[in-house]
Design a protein around this motif. Structure first.
Motif, mmCIF file in Angstrom:
data_model
loop_
_atom_site.group_PDB
_atom_site.id
_atom_site.type_symbol
_atom_site.label_atom_id
_atom_site.label_comp_id
_atom_site.label_asym_id
_atom_site.label_seq_id
_atom_site.Cartn_x
_atom_site.Cartn_y
_atom_site.Cartn_z
ATOM 1 N N ASP A 202 -50.390 -9.047 34.710
ATOM 2 C CA ASP A 202 -49.224 -9.708 35.295
ATOM 3 C C ASP A 202 -47.916 -9.189 34.701
ATOM 4 N N TYR A 203 -47.927 -8.869 33.384
ATOM 5 C CA TYR A 203 -46.649 -8.456 32.801
ATOM 6 C C TYR A 203 -46.208 -7.080 33.291
ATOM 7 N N THR A 206 -44.434 -7.902 36.383
ATOM 8 C CA THR A 206 -43.090 -8.362 36.020
ATOM 9 C C THR A 206 -42.179 -7.172 35.727
ATOM 10 N N LYS A 210 -38.770 -6.040 37.652
ATOM 11 C CA LYS A 210 -37.462 -5.810 37.037
ATOM 12 C C LYS A 210 -36.865 -4.483 37.474
ATOM 13 N N LEU A 298 -48.656 -3.706 16.159
ATOM 14 C CA LEU A 298 -48.612 -3.553 17.615
ATOM 15 C C LEU A 298 -48.623 -4.902 18.329
ATOM 16 N N PRO A 300 -47.996 -8.869 18.064
ATOM 17 C CA PRO A 300 -47.439 -9.973 17.273
ATOM 18 C C PRO A 300 -48.382 -11.164 17.162
ATOM 19 N N GLU B 95 -47.728 -17.178 37.310
ATOM 20 C CA GLU B 95 -48.442 -17.249 36.033
ATOM 21 C C GLU B 95 -47.506 -17.034 34.846
ATOM 22 N N THR B 98 -48.962 -15.341 31.554
ATOM 23 C CA THR B 98 -49.340 -13.936 31.437
ATOM 24 C C THR B 98 -48.281 -12.984 32.006
ATOM 25 N N SER B 99 -47.170 -13.549 32.491
ATOM 26 C CA SER B 99 -46.193 -12.684 33.150
ATOM 27 C C SER B 99 -45.228 -12.004 32.184
ATOM 28 N N LEU B 100 -45.263 -12.421 30.918
ATOM 29 C CA LEU B 100 -44.427 -11.752 29.923
ATOM 30 C C LEU B 100 -45.302 -10.863 29.053
ATOM 31 N N ASN B 101 -44.746 -9.740 28.647
ATOM 32 C CA ASN B 101 -45.518 -8.801 27.832
ATOM 33 C C ASN B 101 -45.700 -9.368 26.421
ATOM 34 N N PRO B 102 -46.978 -9.558 25.991
ATOM 35 C CA PRO B 102 -47.226 -10.189 24.686
ATOM 36 C C PRO B 102 -46.706 -9.381 23.508
ATOM 37 N N ALA B 103 -46.430 -8.090 23.712
ATOM 38 C CA ALA B 103 -46.116 -7.218 22.579
ATOM 39 C C ALA B 103 -44.621 -7.136 22.267
ATOM 40 N N TYR B 104 -43.777 -7.696 23.145
ATOM 41 C CA TYR B 104 -42.336 -7.547 22.924
ATOM 42 C C TYR B 104 -41.650 -8.912 22.874
ATOM 43 N N SER B 108 -35.999 -8.611 23.916
ATOM 44 C CA SER B 108 -36.202 -7.230 24.343
ATOM 45 C C SER B 108 -36.528 -7.168 25.830
ATOM 46 N N GLN B 109 -37.371 -8.097 26.289
ATOM 47 C CA GLN B 109 -37.779 -8.056 27.699
ATOM 48 C C GLN B 109 -36.649 -8.479 28.629
ATOM 49 N N MET B 110 -35.839 -9.424 28.159
ATOM 50 C CA MET B 110 -34.720 -9.845 29.002
ATOM 51 C C MET B 110 -33.637 -8.773 29.034
ATOM 52 N N TYR B 148 -41.769 -14.192 20.284
ATOM 53 C CA TYR B 148 -42.701 -13.530 21.190
ATOM 54 C C TYR B 148 -43.249 -14.561 22.185
ATOM 55 N N HIS B 150 -46.124 -15.629 22.969
ATOM 56 C CA HIS B 150 -47.183 -16.566 22.552
ATOM 57 C C HIS B 150 -46.618 -17.723 21.729
ATOM 58 N N MET B 161 -38.695 -16.593 32.417
ATOM 59 C CA MET B 161 -38.859 -15.737 33.604
ATOM 60 C C MET B 161 -37.696 -15.935 34.575
#
Lengths: 305, 326
Positions: A202-203, A206, A210, A298, A300, B95, B98-104, B108-110, B148, B150, B161
């Motif tokens: 899903d990301y 997203t 964007k 990698l 978090p 969703e 799960t729609s945001l990247n867990p790693a950033y 950063s994403q915005m 983050y 999570h 979002m």
């Protein structure tokens, strides 16, 4: 995080101990050390003397504890064969093995990751199948054979690269390529599988919503999430390359740690075998720990767990 | 004035032959909320993804008209479409977990949503992100930017979002079931938020939902989708006052009304499931589940006008009653 590290360290010590006990018992089961040290012309009396001098007449448990006590103080004993301290023997050969292993891993990653990404982006197409086929061939090809073919074609026929030894840096090129070849298929498949999962997530939708460019979506958003299993396996592969490159070191006549291990095992040079095993156990544990920490960087979610 | 989004005869087919969207037409005006309503699998999400050109690989789209203001989206290359996406055309999804990247980090994403489309520094983009987080009702935005995904609840993530979708001041926001995954109190907050943002910013909002309660609360216009087609389209008042398509009437009969519904009377339901629409499918998609189906329903259903601006896709006359039709 601290608790996590402590737990890992304790586990590492236990793994080390287990590896040492097993290797100690196995080397002792493989034959009478005193006979092989004494050589073919020795009398029964010589053998008895040697057995006493080297302390081989004591119970196994005592021998092991004696060795472990010395090892803990940094004294790994002396080689029966070279009559030199084992630590020095390993240290002399380490630069060759380290250079070979690290360049092998670098080549493997540089080839495997782009191929894996490409394969994932074109999942199910001719490109994907082509790359998969190449990986399959690579996996099926024994490295000693590839090494010999390279020596014949690139070394002898074309005379582009030296065929043995590492007097110049060019000597590392062929063995590093051969070493990399064995690691590429697994790393590539992991990258591909991880990227397919990540790209379907899903990301990523997203990120596309964007309006991000494909390169940024793939390399920033997907790759970072796909990288974790690749890091873990790459660490194990590096451990394998540092200790298990026996065949390649033999084919290319590189006197690294792998070659030392092979030599000491075949000649029952027990202190060297034991020290190399200890060294490799520490290398593997160190690399696994490094991989865990890189994964925590990698992802978090691992940091807060 | 021109519509912000105009769609006519949008069709989407999947690689396996399924006709997911079969000729959807709709318009969204500036400042208007247009609800696309229907049950799971009716093609409402696929329609919105087709508008954004975000369909999964293997899906193909076609349309007579697919226009954003005066820009023909069908003719845009993916490169130009990407330049529009996230800028003037934004979308949020069902969703939030799960729609945001867990790693950033959130920040950063915005920030990248803005730096992709505008020549601004990252610091400026982060300022803008903090401002928008405040606007969607998130306290301590500075702290949230460094966190983050999570570390945030589902409701907070959906607010993020929404804020992220607003980074470039979009003119059209497509919200695909934005509250479905959230609990009821958070749902109400998010809907209030969307309403107030729309009023302040003059957004055109295409809201996709299966929840008629949300439609009643949010929509000015409604398009009811069934099996890949818009079966009825009307203003919200007209739709609730005078539902005409048998499917719409069936849907409305499924809603309990406090005071009016009687305890001992079973709530309405529509028997059967949504059919799979293959490439050779013809006629009304609802006929297998419709109590008023006739042999003629195997042919393409006529588009009829119940009133100006109130269209439906059925053979029955606009003022049909259940007794007569049976």
């Amino acid at each position: 995080m601290l608790q996590f590290l402590l737990r890992r360290a304790l586990l590492a010590v236990l793994v080390c101990l287990t590896v040492l006990v097993v290797s100690f018992v196995l080397t002792r089961l493989s034959g009478d050390l005193a006979i092989s040290i004494a050589g073919p012309n020795a009398t029964a009396e010589d053998i008895a003397t040697i057995r006493q001098n080297y302390g081989l007449d004591r119970p196994l448990v005592v021998q092991f504890l004696d060795w472990a006590a010395h090892a803990a103080r940094g004294d790994l004993g002396s080689s029966y064969l070279y009559h030199a301290p084992v630590a020095g023997l390993i240290a002399d050969r380490l630069p060759i093995t380290l250079t070979l292993g690290l360049s092998g891993l670098a080549i493997a990653l540089l080839v495997a990751i782009p191929l894996g990404i490409l394969s994932a982006m074109h999942e199910g197409t001719v490109i994907d199948r082509g790359i998969g086929l190449v990986a399959l061939i690579g996996q099926a090809m024994p490295s000693f054979w590839l090494g010999l073919v390279l020596i014949i074609v690139v070394g002898l026929k074309l005379q582009w690269l030296p065929i043995s030894g590492v007097d110049t840096w060019e000597g590392y090129i062929m063995p590093a390529i051969v070493l990399a070849f064995s690691a590429i298929p697994a790393l590539m498949r992991l990258t591909r599988a991880g990227m397919i999962d990540a790209l379907a997530s899903d990301y990523i939708r997203t990120a596309r919503a964007k309006g991000l460019r494909t390169a940024r979506i793939v390399l920033k958003h997907a790759l970072r999430n796909a990288a974790m299993p690749v890091v873990s396996v790459a660490a194990v592969q590096l451990g394998f390359m540092l200790g298990g490159s026996i065949v390649i070191e033999a084919v290319f006549a590189l006197h690294g740690v792998g070659y030392l291990a092979w030599e000491s095992i075949s000649k029952n040079d027990f202190p060297v075998v034991q020290a190399v095993v200890l060294f490799l156990a520490i290398v593997y544990i160190g690399l696994t720990l490094a991989a865990d920490m890189m994964n925590a960087v990698l992802d978090p979610r691992l940091r807060s767990a | 004035m021109n519509a912000v989004l105009e769609v006519a005869n949008l069709r989407v087919a999947f690689a396996n032959g399924t006709q997911a969207v079969r000729g959807v037409s709709l318009k969204v005006e500036r400042g208007e909320t247009h609800c696309l309503v229907g049950e799971s699998g009716c093609g409402k999400s696929v329609s919105s993804l087709a508008v954004m050109n975000l369909l999964a690989r293997g899906a193909t789209r076609s349309a007579d008209v697919l226009r954003f203001h005066d820009t023909d989206l069908m003719k845009l290359s993916e490169r130009h479409m990407a330049a529009l996406r996230g800028d003037k055309l934004a979308m949020i999804f069902q969703e939030p977990m799960t729609s945001l990247n867990p790693a950033y980090t959130i920040g950063s994403q915005m920030a990248e949503a803005l730096t992709r489309h505008r020549r601004v520094s990252r610091a400026k983009a982060l300022d803008r992100a903090a401002e928008l987080l405040g606007r969607v009702g998130i306290t301590a935005p500075g702290m949230r930017l460094a966190q983050y995904p999570h570390q945030l609840s589902g409701g907070l993530r959906q607010r993020v979002m929404i804020a992220m979708a607003l980074m470039c001041d979009p003119e059209l926001l497509i919200a695909d079931e934005p509250t479905t995954a959230l609990d009821v109190t958070v749902q109400a907050q998010i809907l209030r938020l969307l309403q107030s943002l729309q009023r302040e910013l003059g957004l055109a909002l295409l809201l996709i939902t299966h929840d008629l309660g949300i439609v009643a609360r949010m929509a000015q216009r409604v398009s009811v989708m069934y099996a890949g087609e818009v079966v009825e389209s009307a203003s919200a008042e007209a739709l609730f006052a005078q539902p005409t398509h048998p499917y719409t009437r069936g849907l409305l009969a499924c809603i309990p009304i406090p005071g009016a519904s009687r305890r001992d009377e079973p709530l309405g339901s529509i028997p059967g499931v949504v059919p799979r629409i293959g490439p050779d499918f013809q006629g009304c998609g609802f006929r297998d589940r419709c109590a008023h189906a006739a042999p003629i329903c195997a042919q393409v259903a006529p588009l009829q006008h119940a009133a100006p601006g109130h269209d439906y896709l059925c053979r029955l006359p606009p003022d049909w009653s259940a007794a007569e039709a049976a």
